[in-house]
Design a protein around this motif. Sequence first.
Motif, PDB file in Angstrom:
ATOM      1  N   PHE A  35       1.050  -1.332  -0.435  1.00 17.78           N
ATOM      2  CA  PHE A  35      -0.097   0.273   0.489  1.00 17.78           C
ATOM      3  C   PHE A  35       0.868   1.082   0.279  1.00 17.78           C
ATOM      4  N   ARG A  85       0.121  -7.734  -4.536  1.00 22.78           N
ATOM      5  CA  ARG A  85      -1.274  -6.569  -5.095  1.00 22.78           C
ATOM      6  C   ARG A  85      -0.243  -5.382  -4.753  1.00 22.78           C
ATOM      7  N   TYR A 117      -1.582  -1.457  -3.951  1.00 23.87           N
ATOM      8  CA  TYR A 117      -2.565  -0.723  -4.486  1.00 23.87           C
ATOM      9  C   TYR A 117      -1.719   0.913  -3.848  1.00 23.87           C
ATOM     10  N   TYR A 118      -1.896   1.431  -5.645  1.00 19.77           N
ATOM     11  CA  TYR A 118      -1.475   3.076  -4.662  1.00 19.77           C
ATOM     12  C   TYR A 118      -2.467   4.244  -5.105  1.00 19.77           C
ATOM     13  N   GLY A 119      -1.905   4.870  -4.090  1.00 16.47           N
ATOM     14  CA  GLY A 119      -3.351   5.918  -4.488  1.00 16.47           C
ATOM     15  C   GLY A 119      -2.506   7.067  -4.897  1.00 16.47           C
ATOM     16  N   VAL A 152      -2.524  -1.410  -8.110  1.00 15.94           N
ATOM     17  CA  VAL A 152      -4.628  -1.127  -8.418  1.00 15.94           C
ATOM     18  C   VAL A 152      -4.353   0.029  -8.746  1.00 15.94           C
ATOM     19  N   VAL A 202      -5.265   4.118  -8.097  1.00 12.49           N
ATOM     20  CA  VAL A 202      -6.748   4.127  -6.768  1.00 12.49           C
ATOM     21  C   VAL A 202      -7.053   5.777  -7.095  1.00 12.49           C
ATOM     22  N   GLU A 255     -10.679   2.667  -9.926  1.00 19.91           N
ATOM     23  CA  GLU A 255     -11.116   2.937  -8.713  1.00 19.91           C
ATOM     24  C   GLU A 255     -10.858   4.064  -7.722  1.00 19.91           C
ATOM     25  N   VAL A 301      -7.260   3.967  -1.146  1.00 19.59           N
ATOM     26  CA  VAL A 301      -6.403   2.721  -0.661  1.00 19.59           C
ATOM     27  C   VAL A 301      -7.506   1.759  -0.092  1.00 19.59           C
ATOM     28  N   GLN A 302      -7.437   2.278   1.416  1.00 16.54           N
ATOM     29  CA  GLN A 302      -7.764   1.114   2.135  1.00 16.54           C
ATOM     30  C   GLN A 302      -9.686   0.555   1.637  1.00 16.54           C
ATOM     31  N   ALA A 341     -10.402   0.718  -1.473  1.00 10.36           N
ATOM     32  CA  ALA A 341      -9.918  -0.221  -2.753  1.00 10.36           C
ATOM     33  C   ALA A 341     -10.065  -1.785  -2.014  1.00 10.36           C
ATOM     34  N   PHE A 342      -9.190  -1.551  -1.252  1.00  4.92           N
ATOM     35  CA  PHE A 342      -8.419  -3.274  -0.051  1.00  4.92           C
ATOM     36  C   PHE A 342      -9.898  -3.273   0.003  1.00  4.92           C
TER      37      PHE A 342
END
Length: 150
Positions: free
Chosen positions: A31, A57, A59-61, A85, A87, A98, A102-103, A105-106
């Motif tokens: 993340f 994975r 998750y990059y915001g 992913v 975001v 997304e 990120v939280q 989306a996760f």
Amino acid sequence: MRRGDLVEVGGVIGRGFEMERVRGLETVLIFATGSAISPIRSLIESGFNASKRSDVRLYYGARNLQRMAYQDRFKAWEATGVKVVPVLSRPDALWRGERGYVQAAFSKAKHIIDPLSTGAVLCGHRQMTEDVTSWLVADGVPVDKILKNY
């Protein structure tokens, strides 16, 4: 910049990631928010055997695509086994990925098959790291397998 321009350099922030704590785990969830993608980029590009794991994975915001760094590297990261992913919290109307944080989306996707074989690397906003840590622990991921850079 031009020749002679002054560049300010600050000290290292954080203490890095003890990657040996997630060695051998099948799932590694990563993340990052905002500029915190920089140490994550180093992690991914230094190689941590993503292709030998069943689920990695990222998750990059970021606020929008204009603020999302390293987009040109996403395909290369995916070629090493990292599912990216992105975001966006404030995307334009054309964005089909997304939205939000990120939280969220996760939380929507979670899909943790074996919590005891899952680790996480978190780098970014404190609220994100707290939320994700809470959810991972509630799902059975051992606290010592959740790495943070502070």
